[in-house]
Design a protein around this motif. Structure first.
Motif, mmCIF file in Angstrom:
data_model
loop_
_atom_site.group_PDB
_atom_site.id
_atom_site.type_symbol
_atom_site.label_atom_id
_atom_site.label_comp_id
_atom_site.label_asym_id
_atom_site.label_seq_id
_atom_site.Cartn_x
_atom_site.Cartn_y
_atom_site.Cartn_z
ATOM 1 N N LEU A 218 0.857 -1.194 0.000
ATOM 2 C CA LEU A 218 0.000 0.000 0.000
ATOM 3 C C LEU A 218 0.882 1.229 0.000
ATOM 4 O O LEU A 218 1.841 1.325 0.765
ATOM 5 C CB LEU A 218 -0.901 0.009 1.237
ATOM 6 N N HIS A 219 0.541 2.164 -0.877
ATOM 7 C CA HIS A 219 1.233 3.449 -0.925
ATOM 8 C C HIS A 219 0.212 4.538 -0.616
ATOM 9 O O HIS A 219 -0.907 4.509 -1.126
ATOM 10 C CB HIS A 219 1.838 3.666 -2.323
ATOM 11 N N LEU A 220 0.616 5.485 0.236
ATOM 12 C CA LEU A 220 -0.288 6.591 0.579
ATOM 13 C C LEU A 220 0.393 7.917 0.282
ATOM 14 O O LEU A 220 1.547 8.122 0.675
ATOM 15 C CB LEU A 220 -0.613 6.581 2.074
ATOM 16 N N ASP A 221 -0.328 8.805 -0.390
ATOM 17 C CA ASP A 221 0.103 10.195 -0.483
ATOM 18 C C ASP A 221 -0.670 10.969 0.591
ATOM 19 O O ASP A 221 -1.892 10.820 0.704
ATOM 20 C CB ASP A 221 -0.219 10.777 -1.865
ATOM 21 N N ILE A 222 0.040 11.765 1.354
ATOM 22 C CA ILE A 222 -0.593 12.494 2.457
ATOM 23 C C ILE A 222 -0.457 13.987 2.222
ATOM 24 O O ILE A 222 0.651 14.497 2.048
ATOM 25 C CB ILE A 222 0.055 12.128 3.808
ATOM 26 N N GLN A 223 -1.597 14.654 2.224
ATOM 27 C CA GLN A 223 -1.597 16.122 2.108
ATOM 28 C C GLN A 223 -2.304 16.709 3.327
ATOM 29 O O GLN A 223 -3.193 16.079 3.901
ATOM 30 C CB GLN A 223 -2.306 16.548 0.829
ATOM 31 N N ILE A 224 -1.907 17.920 3.653
ATOM 32 C CA ILE A 224 -2.455 18.597 4.828
ATOM 33 C C ILE A 224 -3.621 19.492 4.408
ATOM 34 O O ILE A 224 -3.541 20.194 3.408
ATOM 35 C CB ILE A 224 -1.366 19.470 5.490
ATOM 36 N N VAL A 225 -4.672 19.443 5.203
ATOM 37 C CA VAL A 225 -5.783 20.373 5.023
ATOM 38 C C VAL A 225 -5.926 21.154 6.318
ATOM 39 O O VAL A 225 -5.985 20.555 7.397
ATOM 40 C CB VAL A 225 -7.092 19.613 4.728
ATOM 41 N N ASN A 226 -5.951 22.478 6.220
ATOM 42 C CA ASN A 226 -6.167 23.297 7.405
ATOM 43 C C ASN A 226 -7.599 23.815 7.376
ATOM 44 O O ASN A 226 -7.993 24.528 6.453
ATOM 45 C CB ASN A 226 -5.169 24.465 7.447
ATOM 46 N N LEU A 227 -8.371 23.447 8.389
ATOM 47 C CA LEU A 227 -9.798 23.785 8.395
ATOM 48 C C LEU A 227 -10.027 25.286 8.464
ATOM 49 O O LEU A 227 -11.078 25.774 8.062
ATOM 50 C CB LEU A 227 -10.495 23.104 9.580
ATOM 51 N N GLY A 228 -9.040 26.011 8.972
ATOM 52 C CA GLY A 228 -9.168 27.466 9.033
ATOM 53 C C GLY A 228 -8.717 28.155 7.759
ATOM 54 O O GLY A 228 -8.708 29.391 7.690
ATOM 55 N N GLY A 229 -8.324 27.372 6.756
ATOM 56 C CA GLY A 229 -7.894 27.946 5.483
ATOM 57 C C GLY A 229 -6.513 28.574 5.536
ATOM 58 O O GLY A 229 -6.161 29.380 4.672
ATOM 59 N N ASP A 230 -5.726 28.221 6.548
ATOM 60 C CA ASP A 230 -4.387 28.786 6.682
ATOM 61 C C ASP A 230 -3.399 27.987 5.829
ATOM 62 O O ASP A 230 -3.102 26.823 6.133
ATOM 63 C CB ASP A 230 -3.978 28.748 8.161
ATOM 64 N N HIS A 231 -2.876 28.611 4.786
ATOM 65 C CA HIS A 231 -1.983 27.897 3.857
ATOM 66 C C HIS A 231 -0.574 27.716 4.411
ATOM 67 O O HIS A 231 0.208 26.950 3.862
ATOM 68 C CB HIS A 231 -1.899 28.647 2.527
ATOM 69 N N ASN A 232 -0.247 28.455 5.458
ATOM 70 C CA ASN A 232 1.125 28.375 5.986
ATOM 71 C C ASN A 232 1.232 27.542 7.257
ATOM 72 O O ASN A 232 2.300 27.506 7.868
ATOM 73 C CB ASN A 232 1.646 29.787 6.275
ATOM 74 N N CYS A 233 0.138 26.921 7.650
ATOM 75 C CA CYS A 233 0.159 26.169 8.904
ATOM 76 C C CYS A 233 0.865 24.826 8.682
ATOM 77 O O CYS A 233 0.249 23.826 8.291
ATOM 78 C CB CYS A 233 -1.266 25.948 9.408
ATOM 79 N N ALA A 234 2.160 24.815 8.928
ATOM 80 C CA ALA A 234 2.959 23.619 8.668
ATOM 81 C C ALA A 234 3.002 22.717 9.902
ATOM 82 O O ALA A 234 3.061 23.205 11.030
ATOM 83 C CB ALA A 234 4.373 24.021 8.287
#
Lengths: 247, 298
Positions: A218-234
């Motif tokens: 199994l291979h997974l690509d993981i992306q981050i979603v910030n519920l507050g719409g903050d694009h810089n929240c690393a």
């Protein structure tokens, strides 16, 4: 057809059934054959067959035990001369009962073995797990540690319905803000080269990724979603738990 | 027995009765003190007559003025006092002093555009809230706004940040982030003097400066750099009861008074067009679930 060893019916006497007329040797030969067949069948399916086969073996053992027990009782009560049949009958019934227990236990073990969960956390390979930014970040391109996609690879060592993963998430920049409460992970699984439905994971909560029956990797690509719409929240992510399971 | 006899008898035994009563009362009080639950530190905090609240005085529309401070944070402070049934006494501090005032018990609470961060939690500062959400942005001279907003517009430009604030840990690619000041006003002064080209901090704080500048300053690139800030009421960690009390007050505030206070004090952001969100509440107002997620960690 006359049965060898059968007593002749005489006027004033009870008429004997074929079983009552069966002599000891033939009765025990027949009962022994039933027992032998049931035990052999159970032994074979225990090693070879699937769960359905084991259920059949269990039913055979049950019916064999019951049949021999009733036959012995029948002969004991209706043919006093064959009363000595009681002890061998009990022995035979015990053997078949043991077979019953063995078969039942084996089925139970097989069901457990086929469904038990396997901890595969140690086999997880994860990359790009630090400084993971949501897409569209203005600062990520200049962050030498920055990523937009992390990946997880894991070997499916046992066929199971799902891989359940638990992710731990911490802030990459704890001096700037708290991103973790609003962070979700979007998981895109690929099995056998085919991408499947995305799964959204909440930090520290189990997320189940359905597996195909023949999945080996199994291979997974993981992306981050910030519920507050903050694009810089690393955030930095880690796999806190990984189980192959049928639950 | 006559009334006189009764009175004489009572007078004769009075000292004995009094001593016995006092002894029994003391014994009961001792038992209560010894066996009773320890008073929570939160209660001792709130049982004092007045709650000392740390506020800053250099945030137009947030916390402004020393003698008669006003602004959104001041409104929050007054609401908290009213709801807790205690008078509040503001004490002026700088942004850099917020943590130390709590740690030295100089202030019981800090309501001063104080962002909730894991780093502050790790220093023993807990937060109730948040009561406000804001992205970060840049304040620039009005005449520079267009050029600095362009791609690579900030390359090699001096960006001032306030020491110990969250923005001081932000890096803008290719910009010079070396300028520092102790207060927001200090950075704005550098902007005036020309020693800095931009001030990076929370957008709502900068909106206050822009609003009172009559067009001299503009806020640009909101949410492009830095991270979203969640303003909470700071308190020393380990005061869970007080923290949850404050959470309840904030939830009540968000439902009852938040919108009106925002419109009355933060006029610029309240009236700014927000086409994609529809209303300033969508951008700046925390959800009840944020309070569960961000507050009372210690």
């Amino acid at each position: 057809m006359a049965i060898p060893g059968a007593e002749a019916a005489e006027p004033g006497k009870r008429r004997l059934t074929p079983l009552r007329r069966l002599d000891d040797a033939r009765f025990w030969a027949l009962a022994g054959a039933v027992a032998f067949w049931a035990i052999l069948l159970a032994a074979l399916v225990a090693v070879k067959s699937d769960v359905a086969g084991k259920v059949v073996a269990l039913l055979v053992a049950v019916s064999g035990t019951v049949a021999v027990w009733f036959a012995a009782r029948y002969k004991q009560t209706t043919a006093p001369t064959l009363r000595r049949a009681a002890r061998p009958a009990a022995t035979l019934a015990t053997l078949l009962a043991a077979d019953l227990v063995f078969s039942g236990g084996w089925i139970g073990w097989s069901v457990y073995r086929a469904n038990r969960s396997f901890d595969v956390k140690a086999q997880i390979l994860i990359s790009g797990r630090t400084h993971l930014y949501p897409s569209g970040s203005a600062t990520r391109p200049e962050d030498p540690q920055g990523h937009e996609v992390a990946t997880v690879d894991v070997a499916i060592t046992h066929p199971r319905d799902a891989l359940v993963l638990v992710f731990n998430v911490v802030d990459s920049f704890p001096k700037v803000s708290s991103c973790t409460p609003n962070t979700r992970l979007r998981l895109t699984p690929t099995q056998g080269g085919n991408p499947s439905d995305q799964v959204t994971a909440t930090p520290l909560k189990p997320a189940a990724i359905p597996l195909s029956p023949d999945a080996k990797q199994l291979h997974l690509d993981i992306q981050i979603v910030n519920l507050g719409g903050d694009h810089n929240c690393a955030v930095d992510i880690a796999v806190a738990g990984a189980e192959l399971t049928n639950d | 027995m006559s009334v006189r006899n009764v009175a004489e008898k009572a007078a004769k035994h009075w000292p004995v009765l009094t001593a016995s009563t006092v002894a029994a009362a003391l014994a009961i009080a001792l038992v209560i003190v010894v066996t009773g639950p320890d008073p929570a530190p939160t209660n001792t905090t709130l049982m004092s007559d007045s709650i000392t609240v740390g506020v800053v005085d250099d945030g137009p529309e947030f916390d402004f003025g020393d003698l008669n401070p006003s602004g959104f944070d001041i409104d929050v402070m007054k609401y908290v006092g009213t709801q807790l049934g205690r008078p509040v006494t503001p004490t002026i501090l700088t942004s850099a002093q917020r943590g130390s005032y709590l740690q030295s018990h100089t202030a019981k609470l800090v309501i001063a555009t104080y962002s909730i961060t894991p780093d502050r939690n790790s220093q023993g500062i807990d937060f109730a809230g948040p009561y406000l959400v804001t992205p970060q942005a840049l304040l620039v001279r009005g005449s520079d706004a267009a050029s600095l907003s362009a791609p690579n517009g900030l390359k090699d430009q001096k960006v001032c940040t306030i020491r110990t604030t969250t923005a001081s840990a932000v890096t803008i690619p290719q910009a010079n982030m070396d300028s520092r000041a102790d207060t927001t006003k200090g950075c704005v002064d550098q902007l005036d003097e020309g020693s800095a080209t931009a001030v990076l901090t929370d957008e709502l704080v900068l909106d206050g400066y822009a609003d009172v500048s009559n067009g001299k300053y503009k806020v640009i690139l909101s949410g492009v750099y830095g991270e979203t800030q969640y303003y909470g009421i700071g308190l020393l960690g380990g005061q869970r009861t007080l923290c949850h009390q404050l959470d309840s007050v904030i939830i009540s505030y968000l439902h009852d008074k938040w919108r009106r206070d925002f419109q009355d004090t933060l006029k610029g952001p309240a009236n700014a067009p927000l086409a994609t969100i529809g209303d300033f509440e969508g951008k700046y107002k925390p959800k009840d679930s944020d309070i569960t997620a961000y507050s009372c960690k210690l």
